[in-house]
Design a protein around this motif. Structure first.
Motif, mmCIF file in Angstrom:
data_model
loop_
_atom_site.group_PDB
_atom_site.id
_atom_site.type_symbol
_atom_site.label_atom_id
_atom_site.label_comp_id
_atom_site.label_asym_id
_atom_site.label_seq_id
_atom_site.Cartn_x
_atom_site.Cartn_y
_atom_site.Cartn_z
ATOM 1 N N LEU A 1 -2.629 2.571 -8.064
ATOM 2 C CA LEU A 1 -2.078 1.803 -6.953
ATOM 3 C C LEU A 1 -0.590 2.070 -6.779
ATOM 4 O O LEU A 1 -0.081 2.136 -5.643
ATOM 5 N N ALA A 2 0.144 2.236 -7.870
ATOM 6 C CA ALA A 2 1.573 2.547 -7.783
ATOM 7 C C ALA A 2 1.774 3.915 -7.140
ATOM 8 O O ALA A 2 2.688 4.098 -6.320
ATOM 9 N N GLN A 3 0.937 4.872 -7.473
ATOM 10 C CA GLN A 3 1.031 6.197 -6.852
ATOM 11 C C GLN A 3 0.718 6.116 -5.368
ATOM 12 O O GLN A 3 1.357 6.776 -4.552
ATOM 13 N N SER A 4 -0.250 5.309 -4.996
ATOM 14 C CA SER A 4 -0.613 5.157 -3.584
ATOM 15 C C SER A 4 0.531 4.530 -2.797
ATOM 16 O O SER A 4 0.846 4.959 -1.684
ATOM 17 N N LYS A 5 1.167 3.500 -3.371
ATOM 18 C CA LYS A 5 2.286 2.851 -2.696
ATOM 19 C C LYS A 5 3.475 3.796 -2.580
ATOM 20 O O LYS A 5 4.157 3.829 -1.560
ATOM 21 N N ALA A 6 3.712 4.596 -3.614
ATOM 22 C CA ALA A 6 4.834 5.536 -3.577
ATOM 23 C C ALA A 6 4.585 6.610 -2.531
ATOM 24 O O ALA A 6 5.501 7.024 -1.813
ATOM 25 N N ALA A 7 3.364 7.071 -2.416
ATOM 26 C CA ALA A 7 3.044 8.102 -1.420
ATOM 27 C C ALA A 7 3.138 7.530 -0.016
ATOM 28 O O ALA A 7 3.604 8.196 0.910
#
Length: 187
Positions: free
Chosen positions: A12-18
């Motif tokens: 989820l953190a990677q998705s938000k960062a992207a």
């Protein structure tokens, strides 16, 4: 379970960062075997599923809340190279063969006077396969650790019946051995 929650948070953190970066590229999902630091030691999803599968090598047999091997917690010295799954599969195969032999013996039962040797041979082979299934489940060392007099008599009658039917081809001795075998089993 905590490892799975950590992986979900990382994803989820990677998705938000992207999404915040606006690059439009879809983030790569986490590896199935676990994160990079846990991939070498069998961590991640594989380790989590190992807790659910009592026959996996990573499962703890006596863990509280986990499934335990109900027949033997220690390895049998007579079967050192067999895993629990292999012992269970071998026991199932022996039980299937025993059921097949008992079923074929039941088919020969109406012709017992004409086919006494065949009936006794099939019944004895079924008994031998059933004993093999029990030995694979409990372990031969544990099964033979303290045999009683009745168990030794039954095993002797079983082997005597097989010898009379296969080696000597004597119908009278085969019937005698089968009678002793059935009498011992009934007692």
């Amino acid at each position: 379970m905590a490892d799975l929650g950590r992986q979900l948070r990382e994803y989820l953190a990677q998705s938000k960062a992207a999404a915040a970066g606006g690059s439009g590229a879809t983030p790569a999902p986490p590896p199935v075997g676990g994160s990079q630091e846990g991939a070498g030691d069998g961590g991640g999803l594989r380790a989590w599923l190992g807790v659910l599968n009592p026959f996996s090598p990573g499962a703890v047999p006596d863990a509280p809340g986990g499934a335990a091997w109900p027949w033997a917690s220690e390895a049998d010295p007579w079967l050192p190279g067999l895993s629990r799954w292999q012992r269970l599969a071998g026991s199932g195969l022996c039980a299937l063969l025993a059921a097949l032999c008992f079923g074929l013996a039941a088919l020969c039962a109406p012709l017992l006077l004409l086919r006494a040797r065949k009936f006794a041979l099939l019944w004895s082979l079924g008994s031998l396969c059933a004993l093999g299934a029990a030995a694979l489940l409990r372990g031969p060392g544990r099964l033979l650790r303290e045999p009683g007099r009745g168990a030794l008599l039954y095993l002797g009658a079983l082997l005597g019946t097989l010898y009379a039917a296969l080696g000597l081809r004597s119908t009278a001795l085969t019937v005698l051995g089968a009678a002793v075998q059935l009498g011992t089993a009934a007692a």
